[in-house]
Design a protein around this motif. Sequence first.
Motif, short mmCIF file in Angstrom:
data_model
loop_
_atom_site.label_atom_id
_atom_site.label_comp_id
_atom_site.label_asym_id
_atom_site.label_seq_id
_atom_site.Cartn_x
_atom_site.Cartn_y
_atom_site.Cartn_z
N GLN A 37 -103.56 21.70 -85.27
CA GLN A 37 -103.74 21.61 -83.83
C GLN A 37 -102.43 21.93 -83.12
O GLN A 37 -101.37 21.43 -83.50
CB GLN A 37 -104.16 20.18 -83.50
N LEU A 38 -102.53 22.77 -82.09
CA LEU A 38 -101.32 23.12 -81.34
C LEU A 38 -100.83 21.92 -80.55
O LEU A 38 -101.62 21.03 -80.21
CB LEU A 38 -101.65 24.25 -80.37
N PRO A 39 -99.55 21.88 -80.21
CA PRO A 39 -99.07 20.79 -79.34
C PRO A 39 -99.83 20.80 -78.02
O PRO A 39 -100.40 21.84 -77.64
CB PRO A 39 -97.60 21.15 -79.12
N THR A 74 -95.82 14.33 -72.63
CA THR A 74 -95.53 14.72 -74.01
C THR A 74 -94.09 15.18 -74.15
O THR A 74 -93.47 15.61 -73.16
CB THR A 74 -96.47 15.87 -74.44
N ASP A 75 -93.56 15.10 -75.37
CA ASP A 75 -92.20 15.58 -75.63
C ASP A 75 -92.21 16.93 -76.32
O ASP A 75 -91.16 17.52 -76.57
CB ASP A 75 -91.44 14.57 -76.49
N ILE A 76 -93.41 17.36 -76.71
CA ILE A 76 -93.54 18.72 -77.25
C ILE A 76 -94.81 19.31 -76.65
O ILE A 76 -95.85 18.64 -76.62
CB ILE A 76 -93.56 18.75 -78.80
N ALA A 77 -94.69 20.51 -76.13
CA ALA A 77 -95.86 21.11 -75.48
C ALA A 77 -95.98 22.56 -75.92
O ALA A 77 -95.02 23.16 -76.42
CB ALA A 77 -95.71 21.04 -73.97
N CYS A 78 -97.19 23.08 -75.75
CA CYS A 78 -97.40 24.49 -76.11
C CYS A 78 -98.04 25.21 -74.92
O CYS A 78 -99.04 24.75 -74.37
CB CYS A 78 -98.33 24.55 -77.32
#
Length: 967
Positions: free
Chosen positions: A473-475, A509-513
């Motif tokens: 799953q992508l961020p 979030t701390d990581i996003a896509c």
Amino acid sequence: MADSTRPLLSDFNSSESNLPPPRSLEETIERCIGDFGWAQFLQAALVSFAWFFDAQQTFITVFTDSQPMWHCDNSDRVDSVCNTSSSNLCTLPNQTWSWDLNPHVSIISEWGLQCAGSFLKGFPASSFFLGCLIGGLALSTLADSSLGRKNMLLLSCLIMSLSSMLTAFSTSIWVYAFLRFLNGCGRATIGTCALVLSTEVVGKKWRGQVGAMGFFCFTLGFLSLPMLGYINEGNSWRNLYVWTSIPTLIYCCLVRSFVRESPRWLIVKGRKEEAVSILQSIASNAITMSFTNLCFEIISGNGGWIRYRRDALIGFTALSGISSALIAVLGQQLGSLQIVLELVSFFSACTAFNMTLIYTIEMFPTCVRNSAISMVRQALVFGGVFSPVMVAAGRENQFWSYGLFGLIIGLCGLFVFGLPETRGSVLCDTMDEEEYKTLAKRQFIGFIVFIASITLLGRIFSRPSKTKDRCRQLPPGRPGWPILGNLPELIMTRPRSKYFHLAMKELKTDIACFNFAGTHTITINSDEIAREAFRERDADLADRPQLSIVESIGDNYKTMGTSSYGEHFMKMKKVITTEIMSVKTLNMLEAARTIEADNLIAYIHSMYQRSETVDVRELSRVYGYAVTMRMLFGRRHVTKENMFSDDGRLGKAEKHHLEVIFNTLNCLPGFSPVDYVDRWLGGWNIDGEEERAKVNVNLVRSYNNPIIDERVEIWREKGGKAAVEDWLDTFITLKDQNGNYLVTPDEIKAQCVEFCIAAIDNPANNMEWTLGEMLKNPEILRKALKELDEVVGKDRLVQESDIPNLNYLKACCRETFRIHPSAHYVPPHVARQDTTLGGYFIPKGSHIHVCRPGLGRNPKIWKDPLAYEPERHLQGDGITKEVTLVETEMRFVSFSTGRRGCVGVKVGTIMMAMMLARFLQGFNWKLHRDFGPLSLEEDDASLLMAKPLLLSVEPRLASNLYPKFRP
Ligand code: HEM
């Protein structure tokens, strides 16, 4: 570095000092050149006159290629087979008829083509239009890119006039057709260049009128032909080509001597000085001419009806379409009314076309304006290809001429609905500006409608299917549009970095896509994930993006920083880490660095003696530049000029060198939407950014390369020097085990540019913010001075060997790195294969962006993150454990870490610590009265201090300790 805040034309602002500062280049230019003066009028008139010759060459074949009149010989004889009204010329025996005039009046009669097929007869005309198409496609972008408007106009006129002259000497229809083709190629860009060049030198109020001047000249050129034809009656068609080509040649000389290049184009190309001098000369002639204005109003018909481009276009196309359609429907019943409707339709279509040209000028920015206009004219030529067919078919059934034409023009007008009104609007210079302007006006309806319609078609297919397995799953990210993904939202947010900040906040979030036109862009705000990215998964994420702009700056990826993780990268990294940045080489260069540390003190001291204000940003950039140049080339001067300046400031050439280094740095990729569609555009310079990068990097090279070439010759051809003295010598002399040179001259040149842009910016930014924070927090300044006095004292100047003992000073540099980084993001890394981060799936090719303020100002990592507290970087008693500037834990970003981490850690640390230590030890600093209250605001887009820090200075040490400047 030249002050970017300095007004473009300081001399010309004086009379308008009560006006607010100009907000855009357009406004600056408008103010400089005034309302409308002789200079602009003459320039516009001269340039527009090109249309005159354009019209002559376009319609000349009406006279040269026509079939002349003929008559029967001896038609009074009873046995004559010839009858002028009923006989077919081609079936008559030659001796029974003759041409009315000399056979040389037309190519048809001269070359006996009267019985040739329509293909051969029409071949020269078709060749001409084919030339127009090909010339338009091949040449039009040159006026936007390399040649400029004036040179392109000159070149086009020259091609046109010379080919026209040669046409007069054609020996056959084939040679003739070929020369007409050449003529068409040259002619294709004349109208475009003339229109763009003439409208770019006048203010927005006069754009429509100046554009109309060209159309007026075109009509004059057209009308001049019957006159020439009349004078030439009975003589050779060749005369017409000679008579039209000679004035065009004279015109070329006039253009060469009197026409000035468009200042807008020059500015876009970075040729600021030339632009300024042209603006100055226009401004000095900008006497408002009421009489000319009046004539002009009359000639160009500044009627109220033409004021609104979009509405006028819709109105005229509709009028033309309806009139034409009426003729098709009512046909014979109209009687003499048909001619009136035909006139209305023709007049409206012509006006709509002229209006389209003006509208296009106003809609497209300087960097692509010429190409856009050229496309409009190409569309005209393209339409012209079908018109003979429509006319022929219309003879059988009027629907195929009047009806079809009416439908097409009526419907074409409707396309304008989604577009903004441009009248009186500011002419933009880059795609970015244009885009921003359009967004600001919220007239993006057409675009939105387009996006919405493809959304309906493809939305279902665009989202990656959700999976329960988090590893696939992508961020988290925002839902995107089909094909374009999140790109439209990115385009609409300024500054661009804010888009990620807002989205990540919203997504918590701390990581996003984000998906930008198929490129997965991963942003990271967590130290844990940043560590994972640059330490554990470092090998997976060690590529750099392959973008046209990076390719230009890295000279086709020859440098270490721009090349992909592979053989070439390994070679350059090995050379740089084991030789260029080795302890041995850096020790060798200590003397050079010390000269510049002394020169820094000498420079500030001389400013004190002259009671000058110190601009900390400028001063620290000068220091960074001088040290880098000395380590790289063994000298701080790129020319001999100003060699012996006794105060340490840079010479004119060095200032320019530094300026273009920063311009190149500012062109590095920074979420420009164009970067993400780069592969679709195939390097087409849509926003002018790539062109700007090329211009600037070439300027940097123009200073570096002569030094490198000379040195390569000394080492590789003339036997070398007594010793290796700087980085350049090291690069040139390195050999592999087989005795072959390791680094080629081209690689050295590219790497030198990269060093220039990598080494200066960070120390300067750190210095300015550290001093600002210290002035705001005097206790911190006091502690730093105490440390300096204890470690070094006041009897000698601080040296590099003191740096290991200056822990508090380095803690200040670290704290500045944490809160005030020099850029929003670490240069992008690219995933070389599918991998994971934070448990999420990261597909191959994803761009990884670690956010510097996202880490440094993150409350989950730092307590009270916005408070400036150097103490947080000290351990134990603050003395025993040495403080370094590297941060391998990625709790903030200084030099980054891993395979792509900075190779200049040691030298970068020395530069920063020495500069700050010398500043503090040598002088007492006070905020300058012109600076106003110390607010320490940052510029949203660049993260620089919003206003350059201006300080007053006083010496802190005995006067004999201040060194003299050493060139
Ligand atoms: C003085 C302060 C400096 C700072 C804060 C700094 C910081 C950085 C950062 C953050 C990166 C990107 C690392 C990454 O992508 O993960 C970088 C890369 C780089 N820096 Fe520095 N730098 C400094 C000075 C220098 C100097 C003096 C040089 C050389 C003369 C230099 C040469 C480079 C090069 C060649 C790269 C590209 C490395 C690669 O792509 O593999 N830097 N620097």
